[in-house]
Motif scaffolding. Structure first.
Motif, PDB file in Angstrom:
ATOM      1  N   HIS A  70      65.634  34.230  17.144  1.00 38.71           N
ATOM      2  CA  HIS A  70      67.095  34.191  17.088  1.00 38.71           C
ATOM      3  C   HIS A  70      67.695  34.850  18.333  1.00 38.71           C
ATOM      4  CE1 HIS A  70      71.063  34.067  15.243  1.00 38.71           C
ATOM      5  NE2 HIS A  70      71.237  35.305  15.663  1.00 38.71           N
ATOM      6  N   GLU A  74      67.199  32.461  21.318  1.00 33.46           N
ATOM      7  CA  GLU A  74      67.915  31.187  21.216  1.00 33.46           C
ATOM      8  C   GLU A  74      69.426  31.333  21.081  1.00 33.46           C
ATOM      9  OE1 GLU A  74      66.037  29.135  17.972  1.00 33.46           O
ATOM     10  OE2 GLU A  74      64.110  29.022  19.013  1.00 33.46           O
ATOM     11  N   VAL A  75      69.898  32.466  20.555  1.00 33.15           N
ATOM     12  CA  VAL A  75      71.336  32.633  20.300  1.00 33.15           C
ATOM     13  C   VAL A  75      71.950  33.745  21.159  1.00 33.15           C
ATOM     14  CG1 VAL A  75      73.075  33.153  18.538  1.00 33.15           C
ATOM     15  CG2 VAL A  75      71.099  31.729  17.964  1.00 33.15           C
ATOM     16  N   HIS A  76      71.420  34.953  21.056  1.00 34.84           N
ATOM     17  CA  HIS A  76      72.047  36.098  21.725  1.00 34.84           C
ATOM     18  C   HIS A  76      72.019  36.006  23.248  1.00 34.84           C
ATOM     19  CE1 HIS A  76      72.921  38.971  18.397  1.00 34.84           C
ATOM     20  NE2 HIS A  76      72.147  38.123  17.761  1.00 34.84           N
ATOM     21  N   LEU A 109      74.480  33.451  24.675  1.00 40.62           N
ATOM     22  CA  LEU A 109      75.855  33.933  24.532  1.00 40.62           C
ATOM     23  C   LEU A 109      76.159  35.034  25.547  1.00 40.62           C
ATOM     24  CD1 LEU A 109      76.281  34.092  20.658  1.00 40.62           C
ATOM     25  CD2 LEU A 109      77.437  32.539  22.245  1.00 40.62           C
TER      26      LEU A 109
END
Length: 69
Positions: A30, A33-35, A38
């Motif tokens: 996570h 792939e996300v933080h 962003l």
């Protein structure tokens, strides 16, 4: 802040400290792939530093320390 820097241009550092997650693999997936995507969209980001084995300052060491400059 130096004499030539105004408050609007002064460097800023965000420090984020994560305790050891219960599911390390899910956390890493996570986070990757996300933080990270962003964080890399932050306007003016100059440096992204990720430390996997930070030394403890007090108590147990954190799992991950991230610095955004």
């Amino acid at each position: 802040m130096t004499a030539t820097e105004s408050p609007a241009t002064a460097p800023v550092r965000f420090v984020v400290m994560y305790e050891t997650p219960s599911d390390v693999d899910a956390f890493e997936r996570h986070y990757d792939e996300v933080h990270i995507p962003l964080a890399k969209q932050l306007p003016g980001l100059r440096r992204y530093t990720r430390s996997r084995q930070p030394a403890p300052v007090r108590g147990a060491p954190y799992y991950l320390v991230v610095m955004l400059d």
